[in-house]
Design a protein around this motif. Structure first.
Motif, short mmCIF file in Angstrom:
data_model
loop_
_atom_site.label_atom_id
_atom_site.label_comp_id
_atom_site.label_asym_id
_atom_site.label_seq_id
_atom_site.Cartn_x
_atom_site.Cartn_y
_atom_site.Cartn_z
N UNK A 35 43.10 40.37 46.42
CA UNK A 35 43.97 41.02 47.40
C UNK A 35 45.43 40.59 47.20
N UNK A 36 45.64 39.27 47.00
CA UNK A 36 47.01 38.79 46.83
C UNK A 36 47.63 39.30 45.54
N UNK A 37 46.86 39.29 44.44
CA UNK A 37 47.39 39.81 43.17
C UNK A 37 47.74 41.29 43.28
N UNK A 38 46.87 42.04 43.92
CA UNK A 38 47.11 43.48 44.07
C UNK A 38 48.39 43.73 44.88
N UNK A 39 48.56 42.96 45.96
CA UNK A 39 49.75 43.14 46.81
C UNK A 39 51.02 42.69 46.08
N UNK A 40 50.95 41.53 45.44
CA UNK A 40 52.14 40.98 44.77
C UNK A 40 52.60 41.86 43.62
N UNK A 41 51.66 42.49 42.91
CA UNK A 41 52.00 43.26 41.71
C UNK A 41 52.01 44.76 41.94
N UNK A 42 51.71 45.16 43.17
CA UNK A 42 51.70 46.59 43.52
C UNK A 42 50.73 47.39 42.65
N UNK A 43 49.55 46.85 42.52
CA UNK A 43 48.49 47.55 41.78
C UNK A 43 47.26 47.60 42.67
N UNK A 44 46.30 48.44 42.29
CA UNK A 44 45.06 48.53 43.03
C UNK A 44 44.15 47.36 42.73
N UNK A 45 43.25 47.06 43.65
CA UNK A 45 42.33 45.94 43.44
C UNK A 45 41.37 46.23 42.28
N UNK A 46 41.10 47.51 42.02
CA UNK A 46 40.24 47.84 40.87
C UNK A 46 40.92 47.45 39.56
N UNK A 47 42.25 47.57 39.52
CA UNK A 47 42.99 47.16 38.32
C UNK A 47 42.97 45.65 38.16
N UNK A 48 43.04 44.93 39.27
CA UNK A 48 42.95 43.47 39.21
C UNK A 48 41.58 43.07 38.68
N UNK A 49 40.53 43.71 39.19
CA UNK A 49 39.18 43.37 38.73
C UNK A 49 39.01 43.67 37.24
N UNK A 50 39.61 44.76 36.77
CA UNK A 50 39.53 45.10 35.35
C UNK A 50 40.21 44.02 34.51
N UNK A 51 41.39 43.56 34.95
CA UNK A 51 42.09 42.50 34.23
C UNK A 51 41.29 41.21 34.20
N UNK A 52 40.65 40.88 35.31
CA UNK A 52 39.85 39.66 35.37
C UNK A 52 38.64 39.75 34.45
N UNK A 53 38.06 40.94 34.34
CA UNK A 53 36.93 41.11 33.42
C UNK A 53 37.38 40.87 31.97
N UNK A 54 38.56 41.38 31.63
CA UNK A 54 39.09 41.18 30.28
C UNK A 54 39.32 39.69 30.03
N UNK A 55 39.91 38.99 30.99
CA UNK A 55 40.18 37.57 30.84
C UNK A 55 38.89 36.76 30.71
N UNK A 56 37.85 37.20 31.43
CA UNK A 56 36.57 36.49 31.36
C UNK A 56 35.94 36.67 29.98
N UNK A 57 35.99 37.89 29.45
CA UNK A 57 35.45 38.14 28.11
C UNK A 57 36.23 37.34 27.07
N UNK A 58 37.53 37.19 27.29
CA UNK A 58 38.36 36.42 26.36
C UNK A 58 38.10 34.92 26.47
#
Length: 237
Positions: A35-58
């Motif tokens: 929620x905080x990342x989405x608000x701070x960066x003006x993106x949707x929470x689905x985009x935050x979750x997608x980024x976190x999935x990429x970071x986890x795979x990495x």
């Protein structure tokens, strides 16, 4: 105005990368909430979750649901698995020239064995366990070559250099593909297997004896010899 979904997750990645480079985040730190990342960066929470999935795979974060000190997304300090995965995928997708793979292997494995041999204390117990398994009679070529790959990776891991170990693991698919394919063209596999056993034992013995020069020369001859035998030319040709 929020970014387009196709690029929004990249904004999250770049933000976290900056925080890592600036020292605002480090191993063991928890990322802000979705929620905080989405608000701070003006993106949707689905985009935050997608980024976190990429970071986890990495291999840069681990995520856990629920509450408590282990919940959420936490930066981890051992990203070697992710590095291996990324390199393996790049090898598969780009089809790196085989000569380049072999040349890279020569550089890495020379560094591995000379580093191990140069130490006052060295751990080759796993290498000896694999050598013993390779000495068993009746191994099919693919069984033998699977152990061969394990031996080389075990030495890389024993070197203590996590970057080299990760690179070796990432290259393993490309290495195995040409090694196994080459074995199919060998008319007298029994003789070749005996030769490889002898070479493996000599490499590990040189490491155990602390002879870095011999270990390096032996591993280079081992790699180029097999390559030249099955493909008819040296990797520098």
């Amino acid at each position: 105005m929020p970014e387009q979904p196709a690029r929004a997750w990249r904004t999250v990645l770049e933000h976290i990368e900056r925080d890592l480079l600036d020292g605002k985040l480090g191993p063991g730190d928890r990322l802000p909430s979705e929620r905080d990342l989405a608000a701070d960066l003006s993106v949707g929470r689905s985009s935050v979750r997608e980024a976190l999935r990429v970071l986890e795979v990495m291999g840069l974060i681990r995520t856990a649901t629920g509450s408590g000190p282990q919940a959420g997304a936490i930066v981890i300090a051992t990203p070697t698995g992710g590095m291996s995965t990324l390199l393996r995928l790049q090898v598969a997708a780009q089809g790196f020239p085989l000569d380049d793979v072999v040349q890279t292997r020569l550089v890495l494995e020379d560094a591995v064995v000379t580093t191990l041999a140069g130490r006052a204390e060295r751990d080759t117990a796993e290498a000896h366990r694999i050598l013993l398994a390779m000495d068993a009679e009746g191994l099919a070529p693919q069984e033998f070559l699977a152990l061969d790959a394990q031996l080389h990776l075990a030495l890389a891991q024993s070197s203590g250099n996590s970057v080299i170990a990760a690179m070796m693991a990432g290259l393993r698919t490309a290495i195995e593909s040409y090694v196994v394919a080459g074995s199919e063209a060998i008319a007298d596999w029994t003789t070749m297997a005996d030769r490889l056993r002898t070479e493996h034992h000599a490499i590990v013995a040189a490491i155990d004896e602390g002879d870095a020069d011999a270990a390096g020369a032996l591993v280079r001859a081992h790699i180029t010899g097999y390559y030249e035998h099955v493909l008819g030319h040296r990797p520098t040709d």
